[in-house]
Design a protein around this motif. Structure first.
Motif, PDB file in Angstrom:
ATOM      1  N   ILE A  35       6.962 -15.648   9.063  1.00  0.00           N
ATOM      2  CA  ILE A  35       6.618 -16.711   8.101  1.00  0.00           C
ATOM      3  C   ILE A  35       6.253 -16.044   6.778  1.00  0.00           C
ATOM      4  CG2 ILE A  35       5.049 -18.639   7.602  1.00  0.00           C
ATOM      5  CD1 ILE A  35       4.570 -18.838  10.652  1.00  0.00           C
ATOM      6  N   GLU A  36       6.858 -16.485   5.686  1.00  0.00           N
ATOM      7  CA  GLU A  36       6.563 -15.882   4.372  1.00  0.00           C
ATOM      8  C   GLU A  36       6.420 -16.981   3.331  1.00  0.00           C
ATOM      9  OE1 GLU A  36       5.795 -12.679   3.147  1.00  0.00           O
ATOM     10  OE2 GLU A  36       5.448 -14.010   1.440  1.00  0.00           O
ATOM     11  N   ARG A  37       5.344 -16.874   2.526  1.00  0.00           N
ATOM     12  CA  ARG A  37       5.074 -17.901   1.507  1.00  0.00           C
ATOM     13  C   ARG A  37       5.768 -17.599   0.181  1.00  0.00           C
ATOM     14  NH1 ARG A  37      -1.228 -15.995   0.343  1.00  0.00           N
ATOM     15  NH2 ARG A  37      -0.622 -13.962  -0.427  1.00  0.00           N
ATOM     16  N   GLY A  43       6.825  -8.366   0.947  1.00  0.00           N
ATOM     17  CA  GLY A  43       5.389  -8.267   0.725  1.00  0.00           C
ATOM     18  C   GLY A  43       5.032  -7.624  -0.603  1.00  0.00           C
ATOM     19  N   SER A  44       3.731  -7.303  -0.743  1.00  0.00           N
ATOM     20  CA  SER A  44       3.280  -6.704  -1.999  1.00  0.00           C
ATOM     21  C   SER A  44       3.899  -5.320  -2.157  1.00  0.00           C
ATOM     22  CB  SER A  44       1.751  -6.636  -2.052  1.00  0.00           C
ATOM     23  OG  SER A  44       1.285  -5.811  -1.030  1.00  0.00           O
ATOM     24  N   CYS A  45       4.297  -4.718  -1.067  1.00  0.00           N
ATOM     25  CA  CYS A  45       4.958  -3.414  -1.119  1.00  0.00           C
ATOM     26  C   CYS A  45       6.163  -3.483  -2.064  1.00  0.00           C
ATOM     27  CB  CYS A  45       5.396  -3.034   0.292  1.00  0.00           C
ATOM     28  SG  CYS A  45       6.406  -1.567   0.356  1.00  0.00           S
ATOM     29  N   ALA A 320       2.107   1.618   2.982  1.00  0.00           N
ATOM     30  CA  ALA A 320       3.290   0.943   3.510  1.00  0.00           C
ATOM     31  C   ALA A 320       3.772   1.615   4.807  1.00  0.00           C
ATOM     32  CB  ALA A 320       4.386   0.951   2.457  1.00  0.00           C
ATOM     33  N   CYS A 321       3.743   2.955   4.827  1.00  0.00           N
ATOM     34  CA  CYS A 321       4.250   3.669   6.013  1.00  0.00           C
ATOM     35  C   CYS A 321       3.354   3.370   7.227  1.00  0.00           C
ATOM     36  CB  CYS A 321       4.353   5.171   5.748  1.00  0.00           C
ATOM     37  SG  CYS A 321       2.846   5.903   5.087  1.00  0.00           S
ATOM     38  N   ALA A 322       2.045   3.314   7.004  1.00  0.00           N
ATOM     39  CA  ALA A 322       1.110   3.027   8.100  1.00  0.00           C
ATOM     40  C   ALA A 322       1.291   1.582   8.566  1.00  0.00           C
ATOM     41  CB  ALA A 322      -0.323   3.270   7.654  1.00  0.00           C
TER      42      ALA A 322
HETATM   43  C1  LIG Z   1      -0.033  -0.681  -7.018  1.00  0.00           C
HETATM   44  C2  LIG Z   1       0.195  -0.302  -5.579  1.00  0.00           C
HETATM   45  C3  LIG Z   1       0.867   0.862  -5.299  1.00  0.00           C
HETATM   46  C4  LIG Z   1       1.098   1.237  -3.971  1.00  0.00           C
HETATM   47  N1  LIG Z   1       1.758   2.390  -3.726  1.00  0.00           N
HETATM   48  C5  LIG Z   1       1.995   2.763  -2.455  1.00  0.00           C
HETATM   49  C6  LIG Z   1       2.721   3.957  -2.172  1.00  0.00           C
HETATM   50  O1  LIG Z   1       3.139   4.656  -3.083  1.00  0.00           O
HETATM   51  N2  LIG Z   1       2.951   4.280  -0.882  1.00  0.00           N
HETATM   52  C7  LIG Z   1       2.509   3.500   0.160  1.00  0.00           C
HETATM   53  O2  LIG Z   1       2.757   3.846   1.326  1.00  0.00           O
HETATM   54  N3  LIG Z   1       1.802   2.370  -0.070  1.00  0.00           N
HETATM   55  C8  LIG Z   1       1.541   1.990  -1.347  1.00  0.00           C
HETATM   56  N4  LIG Z   1       0.843   0.841  -1.594  1.00  0.00           N
HETATM   57  C9  LIG Z   1       0.307   0.079  -0.446  1.00  0.00           C
HETATM   58  C10 LIG Z   1       1.364  -0.802   0.210  1.00  0.00           C
HETATM   59  O3  LIG Z   1       1.996  -1.624  -0.755  1.00  0.00           O
HETATM   60  C11 LIG Z   1       0.688  -1.647   1.287  1.00  0.00           C
HETATM   61  O4  LIG Z   1      -0.049  -0.798   2.142  1.00  0.00           O
HETATM   62  C12 LIG Z   1       1.691  -2.424   2.106  1.00  0.00           C
HETATM   63  O5  LIG Z   1       2.430  -3.295   1.295  1.00  0.00           O
HETATM   64  C13 LIG Z   1       0.964  -3.235   3.202  1.00  0.00           C
HETATM   65  O6  LIG Z   1       1.903  -3.923   3.945  1.00  0.00           O
HETATM   66  P1  LIG Z   1       1.510  -5.266   4.722  1.00  0.00           P
HETATM   67  O7  LIG Z   1       2.727  -5.668   5.483  1.00  0.00           O
HETATM   68  O8  LIG Z   1       0.255  -5.086   5.449  1.00  0.00           O
HETATM   69  O9  LIG Z   1       1.184  -6.330   3.580  1.00  0.00           O
HETATM   70  P2  LIG Z   1       1.960  -6.831   2.306  1.00  0.00           P
HETATM   71  O10 LIG Z   1       3.025  -5.905   1.871  1.00  0.00           O
HETATM   72  O11 LIG Z   1       0.903  -7.187   1.319  1.00  0.00           O
HETATM   73  O12 LIG Z   1       2.674  -8.159   2.801  1.00  0.00           O
HETATM   74  C14 LIG Z   1       1.929  -9.272   3.208  1.00  0.00           C
HETATM   75  C15 LIG Z   1       2.810 -10.506   3.098  1.00  0.00           C
HETATM   76  O13 LIG Z   1       2.171 -11.596   3.744  1.00  0.00           O
HETATM   77  C16 LIG Z   1       2.424 -12.783   2.993  1.00  0.00           C
HETATM   78  N5  LIG Z   1       1.393 -13.759   3.331  1.00  0.00           N
HETATM   79  C17 LIG Z   1       0.050 -13.640   3.210  1.00  0.00           C
HETATM   80  N6  LIG Z   1      -0.562 -14.749   3.679  1.00  0.00           N
HETATM   81  C18 LIG Z   1       0.425 -15.593   4.099  1.00  0.00           C
HETATM   82  C19 LIG Z   1       0.419 -16.881   4.671  1.00  0.00           C
HETATM   83  N7  LIG Z   1      -0.718 -17.546   4.929  1.00  0.00           N
HETATM   84  N8  LIG Z   1       1.613 -17.440   4.979  1.00  0.00           N
HETATM   85  C20 LIG Z   1       2.783 -16.781   4.747  1.00  0.00           C
HETATM   86  N9  LIG Z   1       2.837 -15.556   4.188  1.00  0.00           N
HETATM   87  C21 LIG Z   1       1.664 -14.962   3.883  1.00  0.00           C
HETATM   88  C22 LIG Z   1       2.353 -12.285   1.552  1.00  0.00           C
HETATM   89  O14 LIG Z   1       3.030 -13.184   0.690  1.00  0.00           O
HETATM   90  C23 LIG Z   1       3.057 -10.939   1.657  1.00  0.00           C
HETATM   91  O15 LIG Z   1       4.447 -11.080   1.437  1.00  0.00           O
HETATM   92  C24 LIG Z   1       0.619   0.425  -2.906  1.00  0.00           C
HETATM   93  C25 LIG Z   1      -0.058  -0.767  -3.192  1.00  0.00           C
HETATM   94  C26 LIG Z   1      -0.274  -1.130  -4.518  1.00  0.00           C
HETATM   95  C27 LIG Z   1      -0.985  -2.410  -4.813  1.00  0.00           C
END
Ligand SMILES: Cc1cc2nc3c(=O)[nH]c(=O)nc-3n(C[C@H](O)[C@H](O)[C@H](O)COP(=O)(O)OP(=O)(O)OC[C@H]3O[C@@H](n4cnc5c(N)ncnc54)[C@H](O)[C@@H]3O)c2cc1C
Length: 477
Positions: A35-37, A43-45, A320-322
């Motif tokens: 599910i993605e909003r 994601g923020s990645c 992101a890798c973790a």
């Molecule tokens: C500026 C910046 C630089 C970075 N650089 C690096 C890097 O160089 N190397 C690295 O490894 N990591 C980096 N990171 C960290 C990395 O981006 C994150 O650790 C990673 O994206 C986490 O993945 P995730 O799947 O947990 O969450 P996210 O990538 O944040 O994805 C979460 C998703 O869930 C969705 N969501 C949330 N709530 C809901 C809901 N209720 N319903 C539907 N969808 C929902 C959001 O829209 C989003 O798409 C960086 C982060 C930032 C901010």
């Protein structure tokens, strides 16, 4: 015949954690949905974190190199250069990744459900769409992968125009002449060094004595020296009382000491918080840690049986890798499948300018564990490739056990450090000794020459009895 809207596993969020969890489930033969909003997956990645910040960094590195080249190549950025020009091509990278990730989900028959997910109970999620319609989907296993967002503090009002966070910095219309960055962590230092490399006057402001406090002192000091060489300043021991736009052209920052600093733009990088608002936690008794992350056990299961969590939502390392690795593990645990071999080595990569990476034991960790180590050093000034790349600053440290010369850790700062570290990671994982880097033939000229130089330095310090051929090779250096 499967019930519509019923899956074996559902992931809330399509960042690295959610995507990998769903694909792992599908590959194991289970039905899965994400599910993605947001309109894009990733994601923020993909949208505001890793990928766009690294794209801007790449431009800053190119600009700095061009400036440092022969005068015929020298380039000057206009004071009012639009940031969008520097981010040119990032949209295309994001769109290509979005297409690739959507195709990957489709190929694995993972259903992508658009909308905001709200947990109704441990097995049902209501998906609310922008047009006001909704549907309920269900699964006996749910993976929370909702990621994180920038943390804001009450005394600094982020207006996304003059006072920005790590999401809004990328929509800045012009390159500012001056920038104050609050924080001293990875995101603060990455952006501070990127803007300094682009010719902006940057001041990092934080309570900590040095930036990037989690790194070993040798890397911290080296980063700070490089940042200062680009004109950056670090204000240690400084606490921010307020930050306000003066209504004309600058943001006034007041420190607790009473001092006032001014800059065109402020970036507030006070860390990240888990995205848990509005996902229905009020109806569920889900355990949350003191730092606001979802509480999980070693199987990544939350306090509610059947609900698992992965990625930034569960806190550090917030990479992101973790997140991808945790997503996969969470899916396997949820489905009762054996976990993959534990990844004991997680490298650290910091994309500052210069970039920094480490893996395995640091010198201080070795000292704390009373492990007698020998540290071999290679200055990049000795590595042909670094001169070709125009980046002769930096070094690589090879941390080896005294007596056996077994590789225990690698630390590097400078050109290609975040890639270079993986060769050391492989050496640590296979229990190789420093001799490995001397005996193997690597492509030349490459940055891997640094390993060879550092390995000779380890041998020179008598880490292990040298074989006769190594003595000869050493003599030839
Ligand atoms: C500026 C910046 C630089 C970075 N650089 C690096 C890097 O160089 N190397 C690295 O490894 N990591 C980096 N990171 C960290 C990395 O981006 C994150 O650790 C990673 O994206 C986490 O993945 P995730 O799947 O947990 O969450 P996210 O990538 O944040 O994805 C979460 C998703 O869930 C969705 N969501 C949330 N709530 C809901 C809901 N209720 N319903 C539907 N969808 C929902 C959001 O829209 C989003 O798409 C960086 C982060 C930032 C901010």
């Amino acid at each position: 015949m499967p019930t519509p809207g019923a899956f074996d596993l559902i992931c809330l969020g399509s960042g690295p954690a959610g995507q990998k969890a769903a694909i792992q489930a599908a590959k194991a033969g289970f039905s899965a949905a994400v599910i993605e909003r947001e309109p894009q997956v990733g994601g923020s990645c993909l949208l505001s974190g890793t990928i766009p910040s690294k794209a801007l960094r790449e431009q800053a590195v190119r600009y700095r190199r061009m400036q440092g080249s022969a005068s015929s190549l020298a380039v000057e950025l206009r004071g009012d250069a639009p940031l969008s020009a520097l981010l040119h091509g990032v949209d295309a990278v994001i769109a290509a990744q979005d297409r690739y990730l959507q195709a990957q989900l489709a190929r694995n028959q993972v259903e992508l459900i658009r909308g905001r997910g709200v947990l109704l109970d441990a097995g049902r999620i209501e998906v609310r769409r922008l047009d006001g319609s909704s549907r309920v989907v269900q699964a006996p296993r749910i993976v929370l992968a909702t990621g994180s967002r920038p943390r804001h503090v009450p005394h600094v009002q982020v207006d996304h125009e003059h006072i920005l966070d790590s999401d809004s910095i990328l929509s800045l219309s012009y390159l500012p002449r001056s920038l104050i960055v609050f924080g001293s962590g990875v995101i603060a230092c990455e952006y501070a060094s990127i803007f300094a490399a682009l010719g902006c006057s940057v001041t990092l402001v934080d309570k900590a004595a040095e930036p990037l406090g989690f790194l070993d002192s040798v890397l911290r000091a080296s980063f700070l020296a490089a940042f200062q060489a680009m004109g950056g300043q670090y204000r240690a021991g400084a606490e921010v009382r307020s930050a306000n736009f003066d209504g004309f052209s600058q943001v006034e920052v007041r420190l607790l000491s009473g001092e006032v600093l001014k800059a065109d733009i402020v970036l507030a990088a006070f860390g990240r918080i888990a995205n848990l608002d509005g996902i229905g936690l009020d109806k569920l008794n889900l355990g949350i840690t003191a730092r606001g992350h979802v509480q999980v056990n070693e199987r990544l299961e939350t306090t509610i049986p059947g609900i698992f969590a992965a990625g930034d939502a569960i806190g550090p390392p917030a990479l992101a890798c973790a997140a991808a690795n945790q997503g996969r593990r969470a899916a396997l645990a949820a489905l009762g499948l054996p976990p993959p071999a534990a990844a004991s080595l997680v490298p650290t990569g910091v994309y500052t300018i210069p970039e920094i990476a480490c893996v395995g034991l640091t010198q201080s960790e070795a000292a704390a564990r009373k492990i007698d180590v020998v540290v071999g050093r290679a200055d990049f000034a000795e590595v042909a490739r670094s001169h070709i790349a125009g980046e002769p600053a930096g070094f690589l440290l090879l941390i080896c056990e005294r007596g056996s010369a077994r590789v225990l850790g690698v630390q590097a700062i400078g050109e290609g450090a975040t890639d270079l570290v993986h060769l050391g990671q492989a050496a640590i994982a296979t229990a190789a000794t420093a001799e490995f880097f001397i005996e193997q033939i690597f492509n030349f000229p490459t940055m891997t020459e640094a390993y060879r130089i550092a390995a000779f330095d380890v041998m020179k310090q008598g880490a292990m009895p040298q074989a006769a051929h190594l003595k000869l090779a050493h003599a030839a250096r």
